[in-house]
Design an enzyme around this catalytic site. Structure first.
Site, PDB file in Angstrom:
ATOM      1  N   SER A 245      40.058  12.025  16.901  1.00  0.00           N
ATOM      2  CA  SER A 245      38.843  12.698  16.434  1.00  0.00           C
ATOM      3  C   SER A 245      37.810  11.670  16.007  1.00  0.00           C
ATOM      4  CB  SER A 245      39.178  13.620  15.263  1.00  0.00           C
ATOM      5  OG  SER A 245      39.554  12.841  14.147  1.00  0.00           O
ATOM      6  N   LYS A 246      36.664  12.181  15.582  1.00  0.00           N
ATOM      7  CA  LYS A 246      35.547  11.264  15.259  1.00  0.00           C
ATOM      8  C   LYS A 246      35.951  10.160  14.275  1.00  0.00           C
ATOM      9  CE  LYS A 246      34.612  15.439  16.100  1.00  0.00           C
ATOM     10  NZ  LYS A 246      35.873  15.828  16.608  1.00  0.00           N
ATOM     11  N   ARG A 247      36.862  10.504  13.390  1.00  0.00           N
ATOM     12  CA  ARG A 247      37.189   9.487  12.408  1.00  0.00           C
ATOM     13  C   ARG A 247      37.925   8.286  13.011  1.00  0.00           C
ATOM     14  NH1 ARG A 247      42.075  11.662  11.308  1.00  0.00           N
ATOM     15  NH2 ARG A 247      42.577   9.980   9.877  1.00  0.00           N
ATOM     16  N   GLY A 249      36.629   6.737  15.403  1.00  0.00           N
ATOM     17  CA  GLY A 249      35.594   5.988  16.094  1.00  0.00           C
ATOM     18  C   GLY A 249      35.223   6.697  17.378  1.00  0.00           C
TER      19      GLY A 249
END
Length: 475
Positions: A245-247, A249
């Site tokens: 996911s976005k976390r 990167g």
RNA sequence: GGCCCCAUCGUCUAACGGUUAGGACACCACUCUUUCAAGGUGGUAACACGGGUUCGAUUCCCGUUGGGGCUACCA
């Protein structure tokens, strides 16, 4: 045997994820290997979250990776009539029923089950018990209703192409809503209806759909249609073992494009996430990848995305490509950086920095500095070196400038430059390294570059001499 | 909680009952060298655990543990 038909069916509610791209890639590979047909279908039934912009990004991402489709893109939203007709048919045949329960009522029921804690919530079928007359009456009174599928309480199993036999019990499954109160279809119905209509024979999709599969198989059976082959490919996880996911990167294909990855390197890397051709094969040209691909080679366990290996692979592709083919993407990147190389041939510059680069961005940054050394900034090691050498730094720089001034424009080649530098260092009693490093730093701001004589050749006589005779660490 | 899936170096993986458990990334040395990469050479590093089955289990079966997915009038 007729050609197999595969599809990739993303919903345009976000960017093209690496996981989605990998799924598309597997479909594409199998289609190309078997001479099958690859269909692209945009699942835009969630009007709230779907956007045209996202659709475009997905199309662009696939194209960038060289994943081409044979049919479509079809838009699921256009087949609402067929979805409704299928739902109505199931209703007429008693395989589905109207449910008048409101969201609030359902929420209350759900809450009670959760508090009980022994089982998952399943709709208790209270509306299925309604008499025909009662249903007709409620409809006549204008009460809104959804259509629920009457889940048969029987075993639902299939031979998954990657997992082998997977079995569910119908009584563990809910009577899922297939048509909303506004008449729009729910995902599981739309997928089955479309896959039937598009004559899909093989469904390759992410592991996270395994639990949807028994519901869909039940729908296939109710609709009287044979089920396709299912192949559930493992998910791609982040370095912490959690869903990417976005976390973590960059997770969108576009992110990697922006970071200077080569599409073929990206594609090659993605192919190896959850699939192995067997043996030691890693870097493969398209033809080989297609020939070697098979569902049997697909891994069952999830794969952790490793950006470091992607970069390594990108570097491999980079060094295998002739500079001429890299020129276009490098120019694009230079443009983004605000550098205008004009008509100058960038191939020699690219060649001289290629092996020290892992991405197009790396190359562009180094080319920009070689085009104009004033663009360079001192890195920490360079600063250290300057401090360590003290006055010798500038002195050696000027000595080199003086020596190089003797080399004419027509002799300005790596060999003659090296000879001049060596001679100068020797006659001035300067160690070769002490003569070279200041030049490297003055020209690039870094202690790392191609051999100094090549660097000088590539930067050009005029620019180089100007820089060497005027550069001073203070400013 | 319920249902389902999964389990080889830190990571990607090979192995389809018998191997000193192989390769790649990363890491560490050495080599090359005017620096750094690249290249070359070498090294550290894995069969989650417990029961079976078998002459023999990383491999087959069961359980445990650990991860993951799903559990909506989302897709």
């Amino acid at each position: 045997m007729p050609p197999i038909r595969l599809r990739f069916a993303p919903s345009p509610t976000g960017y093209l994820h690496v996981g989605g791209a990998r799924t598309a890639l597997f479909n594409w590979l199998l289609a190309r290997k078997t001479g099958g047909v690859f269909v692209l279908r945009i699942e835009d039934t969630d009007k709230e979250r779907s956007t045209d912009a996202h659709t475009q990004v997905i199309l662009d991402g696939l194209s960038w990776l060289g994943i081409t489709w044979d049919e479509g893109p079809y838009f699921q939203g256009q087949y609402g009539d067929r979805h409704r007709a299928d739902a109505e048919r199931l209703l007429a045949e008693g395989k589905a029923y109207r449910c008048f329960c409101t969201r609030e009522e359902l929420e209350a029921q759900r809450k009670q089950t959760v508090q009980g804690g022994v089982d998952a919530f399943r709709y208790d079928r209270r509306c299925h018990k309604l008499s025909k007359e009662e249903v007709a009456d409620r409809v006549a009174r204008g009460l809104t209703s959804v259509i629920r599928f009457l889940m048969p309480h029987e075993e639902i199993a299939w031979d998954d192409a990657v997992h082998g036999r997977i079995s569910f019990q119908g009584h563990d499954l809910d009577d899922l809503v297939i048509l909303r109160s506004d008449g729009s279809p729910i995902y599981n119905l739309a997928v089955v209806s479309d896959d039937i209509a598009m004559r899909i024979t093989h469904v390759i999709r992410g592991d996270d759909h395994i639990s949807n599969t028994p519901k869909q198989i039940a729908l296939y059976r109710a609709l009287g249609h044979p089920v396709p082959v299912f192949a559930h490919v493992p998910m791609i996880l982040g370095s912490d073992g959690k869903k990417l996911s976005k976390r973590h990167g960059a997770t969108a294909v576009g992110d990697y494009q922006d970071r200077g990855m080569l599409p073929l390197a990206m594609r090659n890397f993605l192919a190896l996430m959850g699939w192995s051709p067997g043996g030691d094969r890693e870097i493969m040209p398209e033809q080989e990848m297609i020939e070697l691909f098979s569902l049997e080679g697909i891994q069952k366990k999830p794969a952790v995305f490793d950006p470091a290996k992607l970069e390594w692979m990108n570097g491999q592709y980079l060094s295998a490509l002739p500079a001429a083919e890299l020129e276009a993407p490098v120019r694009r990147e230079l443009g983004r950086m605000g550098v205008e190389p004009g008509s100058r041939d960038l191939a020699p510059l690219i060649d001289s920095v290629k092996t020290r680069s892992r991405t197009i961005l790396d190359i562009a940054a180094q080319v920009a500095v070689r085009l104009d050394p004033a663009r360079s900034t001192l890195d920490p090691k360079a600063t250290q070196l300057i401090a360590k050498m003290g006055d010798d730094f500038v002195r050696n720089l000027r000595l080199a400038a003086t020596a190089l001034d003797q080399v004419s424009e027509s002799d300005w080649r790596p060999e003659t430059i090296l000879a001049a530098l060596k001679a100068s260092a020797e006659s001035n009693q300067v160690k070769l390294g002490d003569a070279m490093q200041p030049i490297r730093v003055a020209l690039t701001g870094s202690t790392v570059s191609e051999p100094v004589n090549e660097l000088l050749a590539v930067v050009g006589r005029q620019v180089a001499l100007q820089r060497l005779s005027t550069f001073s660490p203070g400013g």
